[in-house]
Design a protein around this motif. Structure first.
Motif, PDB file in Angstrom:
ATOM      1  N   TYR A 455       0.854  -1.189   0.000  1.00  0.00           N
ATOM      2  CA  TYR A 455       0.000   0.000   0.000  1.00  0.00           C
ATOM      3  C   TYR A 455       0.889   1.238   0.000  1.00  0.00           C
ATOM      4  CZ  TYR A 455      -4.136  -2.839   0.762  1.00  0.00           C
ATOM      5  OH  TYR A 455      -5.172  -3.741   0.626  1.00  0.00           O
ATOM      6  N   GLU A 457       0.973   5.483  -0.293  1.00  0.00           N
ATOM      7  CA  GLU A 457       0.258   6.759  -0.303  1.00  0.00           C
ATOM      8  C   GLU A 457       0.623   7.549  -1.548  1.00  0.00           C
ATOM      9  OE1 GLU A 457      -0.904   8.143   4.033  1.00  0.00           O
ATOM     10  OE2 GLU A 457       1.264   8.087   3.803  1.00  0.00           O
ATOM     11  N   GLU A 477      -2.529   1.663  -4.719  1.00  0.00           N
ATOM     12  CA  GLU A 477      -2.600   3.083  -4.390  1.00  0.00           C
ATOM     13  C   GLU A 477      -3.558   3.299  -3.225  1.00  0.00           C
ATOM     14  OE1 GLU A 477      -0.704   5.219  -5.809  1.00  0.00           O
ATOM     15  OE2 GLU A 477      -0.039   4.159  -7.616  1.00  0.00           O
ATOM     16  N   THR A 478      -3.167   4.149  -2.309  1.00  0.00           N
ATOM     17  CA  THR A 478      -4.038   4.508  -1.200  1.00  0.00           C
ATOM     18  C   THR A 478      -3.982   6.026  -1.028  1.00  0.00           C
ATOM     19  OG1 THR A 478      -4.581   3.932   1.104  1.00  0.00           O
ATOM     20  CG2 THR A 478      -2.268   4.278   0.605  1.00  0.00           C
ATOM     21  N   ASP A 482      -3.659   8.178   4.926  1.00  0.00           N
ATOM     22  CA  ASP A 482      -4.661   7.128   5.071  1.00  0.00           C
ATOM     23  C   ASP A 482      -4.365   6.286   6.315  1.00  0.00           C
ATOM     24  OD1 ASP A 482      -6.585   5.216   4.737  1.00  0.00           O
ATOM     25  OD2 ASP A 482      -5.957   4.602   2.728  1.00  0.00           O
ATOM     26  N   LEU A 484      -4.865   3.316   6.719  1.00  0.00           N
ATOM     27  CA  LEU A 484      -4.429   1.976   6.346  1.00  0.00           C
ATOM     28  C   LEU A 484      -2.928   1.802   6.537  1.00  0.00           C
ATOM     29  CD1 LEU A 484      -5.861  -0.553   5.239  1.00  0.00           C
ATOM     30  CD2 LEU A 484      -5.055   0.107   2.965  1.00  0.00           C
TER      31      LEU A 484
END
Length: 518
Positions: A455, A457, A477-478, A482, A484
């Protein structure tokens, strides 16, 4: 008699917890008291991440410079039966439900920390937590988002529904009131940890667990005591990095930092970022295959630090095991008298087991889902055994003294978050800059992920992103900032003893550095 003036630094993932820590400092407490007050408040206001029905692991540094690890991770019940679990659930344990609950260790952990050097009584540490549970607090942004995201997985338990869903799915700003939990906190405030483990609350708690189907009995609570052990350490440049030993995955951080030095990976946050994340990918496989409770399973930590895994890295899971994810809180605290604490506390997955024991209002963690049901696994479920654990506090010192207190949530990604945060701080970033910077996490963060998923950013610097694209890792993609990729909290101790604190903008947190009058 006047007290010596004190400077206290605190960083937590919820502003109410930071205020509780400030009040503890103002009442004459030190970093231990501040961390405990913050932890108690978080256990009320952040139930998707933490409760008194979960575990705790902490590093505590005293004014002499000695650092110790408090491992308050609870074991499986003495009456647990792996064969029965396999018959009930098949090859793997479920994510939630009463069969994922192990002995909650956090409250005993608080007791151990307080005895190591705390200055305040329980009544002063619990003041804000009791009021928050009794009078209610607004549902935070992060908690509201967790209720939405987990809606399909929660609500099967009557105690959980009565506690959190009686008025429907909570949204940001709704009042979160927990009167039963308030009474439980008052009992612990008045009777100490023994109130839960061998006192006023025990019979009701055990009876409630039994009615829910748990195998945890009164003897499991009575006999549980946290370990106080030496930290696992490694050198990194001019620094010494300290973290928690097995059954936790603290070794993953030390393993990768060692590889950065030995292999000459000179720009791990830039052009060599992909190379660093590949090493975290490999270390994750070692963790998943070999890490277990050293009290039960023989093993050499050297193998964890230097060995290779035999698992196939593209498989979503190993047979009989689900890789650790998790929801957690990290508290970083330090003071000018020489006390420092990195405290990590958790319910594991969001809302833990999603089960609330009705007589106490305690939300139970699901740490037991970290066990394997494969009898050949070092991490196989067994009576009295602790599961593989993701909680890992971190401190860093050098020849002159303490330099960094790092605490983070992020489940299986915690070692990576510590690394990225600390490397930035070592390069001169402020605490706020270090915890706010864009980052990435390799490994499963959501159901169905594979070990090679990473993941990232969106605002990650171009050289770091390009280096990831040159690897075989699968980029997901995040959004920027985030949750996460975890919540990090950091305290930096300057060469002159000055303190700096930063709380991650991905959380609802706050950081504080203040002087407190003598």
């Amino acid at each position: 008699m006047s007290r010596t003036p004190l400077t206290g630094a605190i960083a937590t993932p919820h502003a109410d917890a930071t205020r509780s820590a400030e009040r503890a400092f103002a009442r004459g407490g030190n970093a231990i008291d501040a961390a405990l007050a913050a932890a108690a408040t978080l256990s009320v206001v952040y139930p998707h991440n933490v409760s008194i029905g979960g575990d705790l692991i902490a590093l505590v540094r005293d004014p002499s410079g000695r650092t110790r690890c408090v491992n308050a991770s609870g074991p499986a019940a003495s009456a647990v039966d792996r064969a029965a679990m396999r018959e009930a659930h098949g090859e793997v344990l479920p994510y939630r439900g009463i069969d994922t609950v192990t002995v909650p260790g956090a409250v005993r952990g608080w007791e151990v920390l307080r005895r190591m050097g705390g200055q305040l009584g329980w009544e002063e540490i619990f003041t804000d937590a009791v009021a928050a549970a009794r009078d209610g607090v607004p549902v935070s942004r992060s908690l509201a988002a967790a209720f939405r995201e987990e809606e399909a997985a929660i609500g099967f338990d009557a105690g959980f529904r009565d506690t959190f869903l009686a008025q429907g799915l909570p949204v940001k700003g709704d009042a979160l009131v927990q009167p039963v939990l308030a009474q439980t906190l008052e009992a612990i405030r008045d009777g100490g940890a023994a109130a839960l483990y061998d006192g006023e609350l025990t019979a009701g708690f055990v009876d409630g667990l039994a009615r829910l189907g748990s195998r945890i009995g009164a003897a499991d609570l009575l006999l549980f005591h946290p370990e106080v052990v030496e930290p696992l350490t490694t050198s990194f440049g001019s620094y010494r990095v300290l973290t928690s030993p097995p059954n936790t995955h603290g070794f993953v951080l030390l393993r990768v930092l060692g590889e950065l030095e030995r292999q000459g990976i000179a720009d791990p946050l830039g052009a060599d970022f992909g190379r660093m994340m590949e090493r975290f990918f490999a270390a994750n496989l070692v963790r998943d295959e070999l890490l277990a409770d050293p009290r039960v399973t023989s093993g050499d930590v050297t193998e964890l630090l230097t060995g290779d895994a035999t698992a196939h890295g593209d498989e979503p899971v190993l047979p009989g095991f689900r890789r650790p994810r998790g929801d957690t809180v990290g508290i970083a605290a330090s003071d000018s008298s020489g006390w420092s604490v990195s405290l990590i506390q958790s319910v594991y997955h969001a809302f833990g087991a999603a089960v609330v024991e009705p007589s106490t209002g305690i939300l139970l963690h699901n740490r037991g889902t970290g066990f394997s049901l494969d009898p050949a696994s070092p991490n196989a479920l067994a009576p009295g055994k602790r599961p593989l654990h993701t909680l890992m506090p971190v401190m860093v010192d050098d020849a002159s003294g303490l330099r960094f207190v790092s605490a983070t949530m992020g489940g299986q990604g915690q070692p990576q978050i510590h690394a990225q945060t600390l490397l930035r701080a070592m390069a001169g970033a402020t605490a706020r800059e270090a915890v706010s910077a864009p980052r990435a996490i390799v490994g499963p963060q959501r159901d169905g992920d594979t070990p090679s998923d990473i993941y990232v950013e969106g605002n990650l610097a171009a050289p770091a992103r390009a280096s990831l694209e040159a690897t075989r890792l699968h980029i997901i993609e995040t959004p920027d900032a985030d949750e996460l990729v975890g919540h990090a909290n950091l305290v930096i101790v300057g060469a002159d003893g000055g303190l700096d604190a930063g709380s991650d903008p991905r959380s609802d947190g706050a950081a504080s550095v203040r002087g407190y009058a003598g």
